[in-house]
Design an enzyme around this catalytic site. Structure first.
Site, mmCIF file in Angstrom:
data_model
loop_
_atom_site.group_PDB
_atom_site.id
_atom_site.type_symbol
_atom_site.label_atom_id
_atom_site.label_comp_id
_atom_site.label_asym_id
_atom_site.label_seq_id
_atom_site.Cartn_x
_atom_site.Cartn_y
_atom_site.Cartn_z
ATOM 1 N N HIS A 1 -5.750 56.168 9.829
ATOM 2 C CA HIS A 1 -4.954 55.097 9.211
ATOM 3 C C HIS A 1 -3.862 54.589 10.160
ATOM 4 O O HIS A 1 -2.759 54.253 9.725
ATOM 5 C CB HIS A 1 -4.302 55.573 7.907
ATOM 6 C CG HIS A 1 -5.281 55.944 6.842
ATOM 7 N ND1 HIS A 1 -5.678 55.076 5.853
ATOM 8 C CD2 HIS A 1 -5.946 57.105 6.601
ATOM 9 C CE1 HIS A 1 -6.534 55.681 5.045
ATOM 10 N NE2 HIS A 1 -6.720 56.914 5.483
ATOM 11 N N ASN B 1 -7.066 55.029 -1.554
ATOM 12 C CA ASN B 1 -7.931 54.172 -0.742
ATOM 13 C C ASN B 1 -8.496 53.050 -1.598
ATOM 14 O O ASN B 1 -8.338 53.055 -2.823
ATOM 15 C CB ASN B 1 -9.106 54.987 -0.175
ATOM 16 C CG ASN B 1 -8.717 55.779 1.074
ATOM 17 O OD1 ASN B 1 -7.723 55.478 1.729
ATOM 18 N ND2 ASN B 1 -9.507 56.787 1.392
ATOM 19 N N HIS C 1 3.087 61.325 1.400
ATOM 20 C CA HIS C 1 2.724 62.734 1.225
ATOM 21 C C HIS C 1 2.208 62.923 -0.198
ATOM 22 O O HIS C 1 2.927 62.615 -1.162
ATOM 23 C CB HIS C 1 3.967 63.599 1.472
ATOM 24 C CG HIS C 1 3.715 65.066 1.449
ATOM 25 N ND1 HIS C 1 2.459 65.616 1.472
ATOM 26 C CD2 HIS C 1 4.582 66.108 1.412
ATOM 27 C CE1 HIS C 1 2.560 66.931 1.456
ATOM 28 N NE2 HIS C 1 3.831 67.255 1.410
ATOM 29 N N TYR D 1 -0.196 66.310 5.031
ATOM 30 C CA TYR D 1 0.675 65.137 5.180
ATOM 31 C C TYR D 1 2.070 65.502 5.668
ATOM 32 O O TYR D 1 2.647 64.792 6.495
ATOM 33 C CB TYR D 1 0.728 64.341 3.864
ATOM 34 C CG TYR D 1 -0.560 63.587 3.631
ATOM 35 C CD1 TYR D 1 -1.721 64.273 3.278
ATOM 36 C CD2 TYR D 1 -0.647 62.226 3.805
ATOM 37 C CE1 TYR D 1 -2.921 63.609 3.102
ATOM 38 C CE2 TYR D 1 -1.847 61.548 3.624
ATOM 39 C CZ TYR D 1 -2.975 62.245 3.273
ATOM 40 O OH TYR D 1 -4.157 61.585 3.108
HETATM 41 FE FE1 HDD Z 1 -5.439 61.034 4.324
HETATM 42 C C1 HDD Z 1 -3.170 59.323 6.135
HETATM 43 C C2 HDD Z 1 -5.724 58.348 2.146
HETATM 44 C C3 HDD Z 1 -7.988 62.608 2.652
HETATM 45 C C4 HDD Z 1 -4.912 63.776 6.187
HETATM 46 N N1 HDD Z 1 -4.628 59.181 4.179
HETATM 47 C C5 HDD Z 1 -3.684 58.673 5.023
HETATM 48 C C6 HDD Z 1 -3.306 57.363 4.593
HETATM 49 C C7 HDD Z 1 -4.035 57.087 3.472
HETATM 50 C C8 HDD Z 1 -4.856 58.241 3.210
HETATM 51 C C9 HDD Z 1 -3.995 55.817 2.651
HETATM 52 C C10 HDD Z 1 -2.321 56.451 5.290
HETATM 53 C C11 HDD Z 1 -0.948 56.621 4.742
HETATM 54 C C12 HDD Z 1 -0.018 55.659 5.423
HETATM 55 O O1 HDD Z 1 -0.209 54.445 5.233
HETATM 56 O O2 HDD Z 1 0.859 56.126 6.130
HETATM 57 N N2 HDD Z 1 -6.668 60.537 2.774
HETATM 58 C C13 HDD Z 1 -6.555 59.446 1.947
HETATM 59 C C14 HDD Z 1 -7.437 59.594 0.824
HETATM 60 C C15 HDD Z 1 -8.071 60.788 0.965
HETATM 61 C C16 HDD Z 1 -7.588 61.399 2.189
HETATM 62 C C17 HDD Z 1 -7.574 58.593 -0.298
HETATM 63 C C18 HDD Z 1 -9.080 61.438 0.089
HETATM 64 C C19 HDD Z 1 -9.123 61.271 -1.193
HETATM 65 N N3 HDD Z 1 -6.320 62.845 4.421
HETATM 66 C C20 HDD Z 1 -7.337 63.327 3.637
HETATM 67 C C21 HDD Z 1 -7.594 64.705 3.959
HETATM 68 C C22 HDD Z 1 -6.704 65.055 4.955
HETATM 69 C C23 HDD Z 1 -5.920 63.858 5.228
HETATM 70 C C24 HDD Z 1 -8.620 65.559 3.276
HETATM 71 C C25 HDD Z 1 -6.509 66.353 5.661
HETATM 72 C C26 HDD Z 1 -6.917 67.503 5.258
HETATM 73 N N4 HDD Z 1 -4.306 61.446 5.928
HETATM 74 C C27 HDD Z 1 -4.207 62.661 6.504
HETATM 75 C C28 HDD Z 1 -3.156 62.733 7.579
HETATM 76 C C29 HDD Z 1 -2.570 61.297 7.548
HETATM 77 C C30 HDD Z 1 -3.411 60.613 6.492
HETATM 78 C C31 HDD Z 1 -3.615 63.244 8.878
HETATM 79 C C32 HDD Z 1 -2.475 60.533 8.852
HETATM 80 C C33 HDD Z 1 -1.108 59.958 8.910
HETATM 81 C C34 HDD Z 1 -0.437 60.484 7.751
HETATM 82 O O3 HDD Z 1 -1.256 61.320 7.073
HETATM 83 O O4 HDD Z 1 0.700 60.247 7.421
HETATM 84 O O5 HDD Z 1 -2.200 63.690 7.270
#
Ligand code: HDD
Length: 712
Positions: A83, A157, A348, A371
């Site tokens: 993202h 999402n 988060h 997060y």
């Molecule tokens: Fe995630 C970012 C949505 C599963 C780990 N995720 C991130 C963002 C969105 C989502 C919208 C961007 C937030 C922003 O605009 O800053 N993610 C989802 C959805 C998931 C999902 C809807 C499943 C239902 N994500 C998911 C899993 C993991 C992560 C299973 C890790 C185990 N996601 C992250 C992250 C991010 C992230 C690496 C990257 C930047 C951030 O968090 O802030 O932690």
């Protein structure tokens, strides 16, 4: 330095919310004061370094140059691992009524008229920060509610399902979809070997892959896509009773998509297409709006479904549990500074307020770790919650202190609980506190997936069978494109074999696209009735608000006709632009008058518009029929099934562009396959012409049009 007026804000002072006002404390106006160093020392020269003689070496003692360059060297922070590319905006959420009070103690959801400030960040997932907007991808839809009980983040999402069931697979999944590690190719695309290798070996991905291959992965606008919380969450009422809940955002403008060919072209013509669209709409006062809906399931019904509520690869079909509208969200203010706000916002899943809690969904549980962890590296330490965009509007009192870049000066000696030296403060509250849901947990420690998570085929089948013909055709074409880019034939075959377990016709059509043998038909065990809610064609199609219309014109154009068109469509909220072979200046009318040119045809492209109009004006048409850009513009819009209107001599441009569709032979309006024509012009063109065109535009595309042979 001076503080700005409530800066960048489109809001009137009386409409400013607590978050907007809080940010005033951090806003600094760049357009005032004298240039200084970071220490506030005034600078009178900013073009040359301090040197020993005008041609001599630069001196280390040039603290101004060193400070300037050092700060510049450190401007970048790690981009989000997923993202990375996004766009954000502020707004508010308000519940319609108190109907949710029976199931949740969350005040922001249950107090009618209470406006809670929000910040929303939309994003693509796979691409890096500088990648194009219009790639085939999931879109993030993350909302931070600055509630009066603390921050609540709904990090969702635009698909209601996810690729994997357990967060431990997230690094694998992301490594597979990201550019391949040896050469970092391809950027922001799933059309490559590693992604499809993963899919072929991990069938739990299939349901979300169906969404990814569908038009849902190509949103026309962030303002025209749904959002979903994805997981089953838990509402908790004032007595500690839980209710399962799924969150849905529904855009007021309907859910609309681009077509794939268009996406690829926009990626070059305007890589910021979706970001610009959101920004421009808010600047123009066309504030995007979504309705929040919930699906509620009583805890006693936890096992009433033929899938597991804890499995994030499953939806609860809306026909089974209806979506109950509970409130609306409006985005009405662009940020002042992309980096400070949109880049530094930290979402988060574990930011909860009283009344909302988790379930045991193993994907959600992993997210609750990830997060916070990711912000520590991305934002450089544990004080990121104090960044302006992340601060709650409620008071914060913790015993956490120190850490990189601590911005506050905490006074007093006692930074521990319990204390007597600080009068026992901050005190523990006994009301409005977050109380974890008292769920019962009992089990053996195992590393195993629940048996209730093993059906990977019924819901992709449900999705596929709920598509209209045109949507199904797009899905097949998308599989054909993506797998066509896969170089390893075994991977292609394995994916087709998996698709056969979803639906034999789907697999056969994809195999045919790839020149593979049609797979043997797999026995299908369940045939669930389709879910009409899954088809985008059943979405709202009643508005042309903020649709962009290109008018192709040159000197000699029918000025009266164009003015009437602009007035009629602008009244309905559309944005009409006059495009001519040369930008700037005015066009003179065939029967007098003149009209301003908004853009040169060559600086734009049909893919940046929703509809095209070719007005009358014999001289104008004579010019345009010799202009390859204009002809291509029209043919391409036709190919992408966009609404087209032509009147008077404008009709002649259609065949010149290679379009031999039926057109009106007199002043009576003919509307055929999204092309509206009349030979009338100027004042004799009936008002109905514009009404008919607007109705066709509201339907977004004329899918009934046969475009295969159109060269564009
Ligand atoms: Fe995630 C970012 C949505 C599963 C780990 N995720 C991130 C963002 C969105 C989502 C919208 C961007 C937030 C922003 O605009 O800053 N993610 C989802 C959805 C998931 C999902 C809807 C499943 C239902 N994500 C998911 C899993 C993991 C992560 C299973 C890790 C185990 N996601 C992250 C992250 C991010 C992230 C690496 C990257 C930047 C951030 O968090 O802030 O932690």
């Amino acid at each position: 330095m001076t503080k700005s007026d409530p800066g960048g804000s489109a809001r009137e002072p009386e409409n400013r919310d607590p978050k907007d006002k809080q940010l005033d404390g951090f806003r600094v106006d760049r357009n005032s004061g004298y240039l200084t160093t970071q220490q506030g020392v005034r600078v009178d020269h900013d073009d040359d370094s301090l040197t020993a003689g005008t041609r001599g070496p630069t001196l280390l003692e040039d603290f101004h140059a060193r400070e300037k360059i050092t700060h510049f060297d450190h401007e970048r922070i790690p981009e989000r691992v997923v993202h990375a590319r996004g766009a954000g905006a502020y707004g508010f959420f308000e519940p319609y009524d108190d109907s949710l009070a029976q199931v949740t103690a969350a005040r922001f959801l249950t107090t009618p008229g209470l406006r809670t400030p929000v910040f929303v960040r939309f994003s693509t997932v796979a691409g890096s920060r500088g990648s194009a907007d219009t790639v085939r991808d999931v879109r993030g839809f993350a909302t931070k509610f600055y509630t009066d009980q603390g921050n609540y983040d709904l990090v969702g999402n635009n698909f209601p399902v996810f690729f994997i069931q357990d967060g431990i697979k997230f690094p694998d999944f992301v490594h597979a979809v990201k550019p391949e590690p040896d050469n970092e190719i391809p950027q922001a695309q799933s059309a490559h070997d590693t992604f499809w290798d993963f899919v072929s070996l991990q069938p739990e991905t299939l349901h979300t892959v169906m969404w990814l291959m569908s038009d849902r992965a190509l949103p026309r606008s962030y303002r025209m896509m749904q959002g979903f919380g994805v997981h089953t969450f838990r509402f908790v009422d004032a007595h500690g009773i839980g209710t399962f809940v799924k969150f849905h955002w529904t855009p007021k403008l309907g859910t609309h998509s681009l077509v794939w060919d268009e996406c690829q072209k926009i990626a070059g013509k305007d890589p910021d297409f979706n970001r610009r669209d959101l920004w421009d709409a808010i600047e123009a006062g066309q504030y995007p709006e979504w309705e929040l809906g919930v699906q509620l399931v009583a805890e006693s019904d936890e096992f009433a479904f033929d899938f597991d509520l804890l499995d994030a690869t499953k939806i609860i079909p809306e026909e089974q549990v209806p979506v109950q509208p509970v409130g609306r969200m409006v985005l009405d203010r662009n940020p002042d500074n992309f980096f400070a706000e949109t880049e530094q916002v930290a979402f988060h899943t574990a930011n909860l307020v009283p009344g909302i809690d988790f379930t045991n969904d193993p994907l959600l549980q992993a997210r609750n770790f990830s997060y916070l962890d990711t912000q520590l590296i991305r934002l450089g330490g544990p004080n990121f919650s104090q960044l302006p965009v992340n601060r709650p509007v409620t008071e914060v009192h913790t015993h956490q202190h120190d850490g990189y870049s601590q911005p506050t000066i905490q006074r007093g000696k006692a930074s521990y609980h319990k204390n007597s030296l600080g009068s026992g403060c901050p005190a523990l509250a006994d009301e409005e506190v977050f109380t974890h849901y008292a769920k019962h947990v009992d089990g053996h420690v195992v590393r195993a997936r629940s048996d209730s998570f093993t059906d990977h085929y019924s819901q992709p089948r449900l999705f596929w069978r709920s598509m209209s013909d045109v949507e199904a055709e797009h899905i097949v074409a998308a599989f054909g494109f993506e797998l066509g880019k896969v170089t390893d034939v075994d991977i292609r075959e394995r994916v087709v074999a998996q698709l056969d377990l979803v639906d034999h016709r789907l697999a056969s059509r994809v195999a045919a696209q790839l020149g593979l043998d049609i797979p043997p038909e797999s026995p299908v065990v369940d045939i669930a009735p389709p879910s009409p809610a899954l088809s985008q064609l059943n979405t709202a199609m009643d508005s042309i608000l903020s649709r962009r219309v290109a008018v192709l014109a040159a000197d000699g154009v029918d000025v009266t006709g164009v003015e009437r068109l602009v007035e009629a469509l602008s009244e309905r909220g559309a944005i009409v632009e006059v495009l001519a072979p040369k930008g700037g200046g005015v066009l003179t009318g065939g029967s007098g008058g003149e009209i301003a040119v908004d853009r040169a045809i060559t600086t734009m492209a049909s893919v940046l518009y929703d509809a095209v109009v070719v007005p009358c004006g014999p001289d104008s048409i004579a010019t345009l029929r010799d202009d390859g850009y204009a002809l291509h513009f029209l043919a391409e819009a036709y190919k992408h099934a966009k609404p087209i209107a032509a009147f008077g001599a404008g009709l002649d441009l259609l065949p010149a562009a290679g379009l031999h569709c039926p057109v009106a032979e007199g002043p009576d309006i003919l509307a055929h396959a999204g092309v509206v024509t009349s030979t009338a012009a100027e004042a004799s063109l009936s008002d109905e012409f514009f009404d008919v065109f607007a109705d066709i535009m509201a339907r977004h595309r004329a899918w009934e049009r046969d475009v295969d042979a159109v060269v564009a």
